[in-house]
Design an enzyme around this catalytic site. Structure first.
Site, PDB file in Angstrom:
ATOM      1  N   SER A  62      -5.647   3.150   5.060  1.00 49.97           N
ATOM      2  CA  SER A  62      -5.162   2.499   3.846  1.00 49.97           C
ATOM      3  C   SER A  62      -6.304   1.849   3.074  1.00 49.97           C
ATOM      4  O   SER A  62      -6.211   0.709   2.619  1.00 49.97           O
ATOM      5  CB  SER A  62      -4.087   1.450   4.179  1.00 49.97           C
ATOM      6  OG  SER A  62      -3.317   1.129   3.049  1.00 49.97           O
ATOM      7  N   SER A 101       0.794  -1.236   0.000  1.00 50.86           N
ATOM      8  CA  SER A 101       0.000   0.000   0.000  1.00 50.86           C
ATOM      9  C   SER A 101       0.822   1.279   0.000  1.00 50.86           C
ATOM     10  O   SER A 101       0.246   2.368  -0.041  1.00 50.86           O
ATOM     11  CB  SER A 101      -0.961  -0.002   1.198  1.00 50.86           C
ATOM     12  OG  SER A 101      -2.024  -0.891   0.964  1.00 50.86           O
ATOM     13  N   LYS A 151       3.658   6.585   4.870  1.00 54.35           N
ATOM     14  CA  LYS A 151       2.686   5.538   4.545  1.00 54.35           C
ATOM     15  C   LYS A 151       3.250   4.148   4.789  1.00 54.35           C
ATOM     16  O   LYS A 151       4.401   3.863   4.478  1.00 54.35           O
ATOM     17  CB  LYS A 151       2.270   5.653   3.064  1.00 54.35           C
ATOM     18  CG  LYS A 151       1.177   4.673   2.634  1.00 54.35           C
ATOM     19  CD  LYS A 151      -0.166   5.063   3.201  1.00 54.35           C
ATOM     20  CE  LYS A 151      -1.248   4.039   2.905  1.00 54.35           C
ATOM     21  NZ  LYS A 151      -1.104   2.801   3.710  1.00 54.35           N
ATOM     22  N   LYS A 187      -0.046   3.755  -2.626  1.00 58.21           N
ATOM     23  CA  LYS A 187      -1.083   4.791  -2.482  1.00 58.21           C
ATOM     24  C   LYS A 187      -0.508   6.199  -2.347  1.00 58.21           C
ATOM     25  O   LYS A 187      -1.240   7.179  -2.480  1.00 58.21           O
ATOM     26  CB  LYS A 187      -1.981   4.447  -1.293  1.00 58.21           C
ATOM     27  CG  LYS A 187      -2.853   3.227  -1.562  1.00 58.21           C
ATOM     28  CD  LYS A 187      -3.514   2.686  -0.311  1.00 58.21           C
ATOM     29  CE  LYS A 187      -4.334   1.439  -0.640  1.00 58.21           C
ATOM     30  NZ  LYS A 187      -4.596   0.618   0.534  1.00 58.21           N
TER      31      LYS A 187
END
Length: 298
Positions: A132, A71, A249, A74
């Site tokens: 997320s 993720s 992140k 993202k």
């Protein structure tokens, strides 16, 4: 990190054996010069840190080896959204059943968006980056891609992600998904991901979102009422446990293992970096902490 020195010998005219304590007091043969910091050992298969102000490399471990990113993908999803011309962050997006079906089909991380709710682009960015949410990622790709079908719009949006990578001159990055649930060709490197994050952090909205520990967002329901979504950042251990942290992140997956893109500012110096394929949630946080400590000491 201080490593004990055992059995070290100094030889002048005659060999003299010193105790460990004496070596530490006098300075071991071959020891690093005063002020030097030992290079940390991390659990992650790859890592990279740079000075965000000068772009100087501060640490590198398999920094250009392509790996699945989970993720952390993202970050680019958000960057592409925020780069859209005439972007209205308060524009509302109606949540479709396809987004929740996608979550179920892929057992994906979720912002728990409810079909029919009208959620702003800004709120979707929080849903994307904090819990997320792959449903939030899908909604954003559907909103900002071009085409007459959802599939075409998603393909278009992923194309924009790859165009953004090309614009940053990243030769070891490719996206085939909007959220990191790849189809065999979704990869990047610690160096490239760090550069993506550095670029994204230039946007004030992105910067505000990724340093948020938790948020409560009011949205409009299909019936015209309202409800609240409460989201906590998956990066909370670092945001609350390391002074100066400003994002960025987390990521994980069967192939990606445990990933983290991180950034922090202390005394006017900002460092930013990435660890890929660490061994656990705890390990990736520990890895990032070690690398930031090292970077700030240099």
């Amino acid at each position: 990190m201080i490593t004990g020195i055992k059995g070290t010998r100094f030889r002048r005219a005659a060999a003299v054996t010193l105790t460990t304590g004496a070596v530490l007091a006098a300075g071991a043969f071959g020891a690093a010069p005063a002020g030097a910091v030992a290079t940390p050992t991390i659990a992650a298969a790859g890592g990279y840190v740079m000075n965000n102000g000068t772009a100087a490399s501060l640490y590198s471990k398999a920094a250009d080896t392509r790996r699945s990113t989970g993720s952390t993908t993202k970050i680019m999803t958000a960057k592409v959204v925020l780069a859209q011309p005439n972007l209205n962050l308060d524009a509302k997006v109606t949540i479709q059943k396809a987004y929740s079906d996608y979550i179920v089909a892929n057992t994906a991380s979720s912002a728990h968006l409810i079909v029919g709710d009208k959620v702003t682009v800004r709120q979707l960015l929080y849903g994307l980056m904090l819990p997320s949410g792959c449903d939030a990622a899908y909604a954003l790709a559907d909103k900002f891609g071009s085409g007459t079908t959802r599939a075409a719009r998603v393909k278009s949006f992923i194309g924009k992600m790859n165009s953004a990578a090309t614009a940053l001159h990243l030769t070891n990055t490719h996206f085939d998904s909007f959220d990191g649930i790849g189809n065999g060709s979704n990869y990047s490197t610690p160096r490239d991901l760090t550069k993506i994050a550095s670029s994204a952090m230039k946007n004030s909205t992105f910067k505000t979102v990724v340093k948020t520990v938790s948020t409560k967002q009011k949205v409009t329901t299909a019936s015209g009422g309202y409800r609240y979504y409460t989201w906590e950042n998956t990066n909370k251990p670092l945001l609350t446990g390391y002074s100066g942290t400003i994002g960025v992140k987390t990521g994980s997956g069967p192939e990606a293992k445990y990933c983290l893109v991180f950034a922090a500012t202390r005394n006017g110096k900002t460092v930013i970096g990435t660890v890929l394929a660490s061994t656990s949630i705890t390990a990736r946080t520990s890895d990032a902490t070690k690398l930031m400590n090292y970077a700030f000491a240099r």
